[in-house]
Design an enzyme around this catalytic site. Structure first.
Site, PDB file in Angstrom:
ATOM      1  CB  CYS A   1       4.084   4.633  21.785  1.00 17.92           C
ATOM      2  SG  CYS A   1       4.819   4.595  23.393  1.00 17.92           S
TER       3      CYS A   1
ATOM      4  CG  ASN B   1      -5.204   3.887   8.906  1.00 15.58           C
ATOM      5  OD1 ASN B   1      -5.558   4.878   8.268  1.00 15.58           O
ATOM      6  ND2 ASN B   1      -4.109   3.876   9.651  1.00 15.58           N
TER       7      ASN B   1
ATOM      8  N   GLY C   1       0.808  -1.210   0.000  1.00 17.71           N
ATOM      9  CA  GLY C   1       0.000   0.000   0.000  1.00 17.71           C
ATOM     10  C   GLY C   1       0.845   1.267   0.000  1.00 17.71           C
TER      11      GLY C   1
END
Ligand code: PLP
Length: 386
Positions: A325, A151, A71
């Site tokens: 994170c 997403n 993708g």
């Protein structure tokens, strides 16, 4: 320990039937599809068969499917290839701030090359208003790129309407359909798109293979140069095992999609209702109905999504947060921030994404495990005591 995988939006397990279909590519079908001898031509014929299956899943012609490494490459190619090929017509590209980083970073790169980028806003549910696109169009707009479904929060965009706006002003339209192909109906002609990105590992196929659909006649430059494979569009010896797996995954998706979507919507809604009903100070992120069948994304006040995620992991539940994170900072999700959420609330988000092997029992296990995790975390949270 029992393991419950609820991160299908990140990647899906490879379907055993896909693995089986790929096996011959590692044994008898190892030829190079560009070779003119029988070994090469055997490989060529299975590559073309797979291309047909991928094309058929999205209502395209086989010669409009170009295999890529996934993708990310398809998104990069759509944006950079269209920008380079249409430079003399204009330098303006329209997108939106909740796109995948493959789109956003490609736009940043193009900006450095002198292209001008407009990010149209999204509303609180993550929807793009076609009217905002219309207002952003200029005579120099060459491309509009809006994802089919997000997403993180699962919101599905009104693509056909946006395409009409783009085409009325003479611009091409690309959509990142990585999260939708194989999961909800995608037809390039009903939608009217000029380009569309797909990734096999989101539909039970292998990683490292995807495709860009390019409507015949679209002006697009290559960005990977070399041996002239993919009809000169994308150089490099074809990933034959990946392509065969992708083809099989597309074939299975066409057979299973309708019933699977119905089953997942029912599990999804049970999970959403159960979480919102059992835990205070929570909210569903994204659209309630214009939503991917498998997406649950919830924000919990007074906690960090990472802590929720790690605690669920201790109970065998694989989930995700919307935030990136890093060791230095905990950045809130760019998607939730663009939807108008405060950074504190955005940092308390959790994504549970269902798939083919998710069961009613999995949903019940989450509904049993999550409330005590939230109670424990809130009991020690300085945010909750304010
Ligand atoms: N676009 C969207 C919407 C995605 O969810 C992803 C994968 O996370 C990608 C693009 C990138 O696809 P790939 O992992 O095949 O490079």
């Amino acid at each position: 320990m029992k393991r419950v995988y609820l991160d299908y939006a990140a990647t899906t397990p490879v379907d055993p039937a896909v693995i089986k279909a790929m096996e011959p590519a590692f044994s008898e079908l190892w030829g190079n599809p560009s070779s003119i001898h029988a070994c090469g031509q055997d490989a060529r014929s299975i590559v073309e068969e797979a291309r047909g299956k991928v094309a058929s899943l999205i209502g395209a012609q086989s010669n409009e499917i170009f295999f890529t490494s996934g993708g990310t490459e398809a998104d990069n190619w759509a944006l950079k290839g269209t920008a380079y090929a249409n430079r003399e017509r204009g330098n303006h590209i329209i997108t939106c701030p909740i796109e995948h980083h493959a789109i956003l970073e490609s736009c940043d790169f193009l900006k450095e090359q002198g292209f001008s980028i407009t990010n149209v806003p999204v509303d609180r549910l993550g929807m793009v208003d076609p009217e905002e696109i219309r207002k952003a169009m200029t005579p120099g707009t060459i491309l509009v790129s809006i994802m089919h479904a997000n997403n993180e929060v699962g919101t599905i965009q009104p693509i056909a309407e946006i395409v009409r706006v783009a085409h009325a002003a003479g611009a091409y339209f690309h959509t990142d359909a990585v999260q939708t192909v194989g999961h909800i109906p995608v037809d390039v002609n009903t939608m009217g798109v000029d380009m569309l990105s797909i990734s096999a590992h989101k539909l039970y196929g292998p990683k490292g293979i995807g495709a860009l659909y390019v409507r015949s006649g679209t002006r697009i430059s290559s960005i990977i140069h070399g041996g002239g494979q993919e009809r000169g569009g994308r150089a490099g010896t074809e990933n034959v095992p990946g392509i065969i797996g992708f083809g099989k995954a597309a074939e299975l998706a066409a057979e299973e999609m309708e019933s699977e979507a119905r089953r997942l919507i029912s599990l999804r809604d049970e999970m959403i209702k159960g979480i919102l009903g059992a835990i205070d100070h929570t909210r569903l992120n994204g659209h309630a109905t214009q939503r991917l069948p498998n997406n649950v994304n919830i924000s919990f006040e007074f906690v960090e999504g990472e802590s929720v995620c790690l605690n669920l992991d201790l109970s065998g539940i694989c989930a995700a947060t919307g935030s990136a994170c890093s060791s230095e900072s905990m950045e809130a999700s760019h998607v939730l921030l663009a939807m108008g959420m405060s950074p504190e609330m955005a940092r308390g988000s959790l994504r549970l994404s269902l798939g083919k092997w998710s069961t009613e029992e999995d949903v019940k296990y989450v509904l049993k495990t999550l409330p005590p995790v939230l109670s424990r975390l809130r009991a020690i949270s300085p945010l909750a005591k304010k």
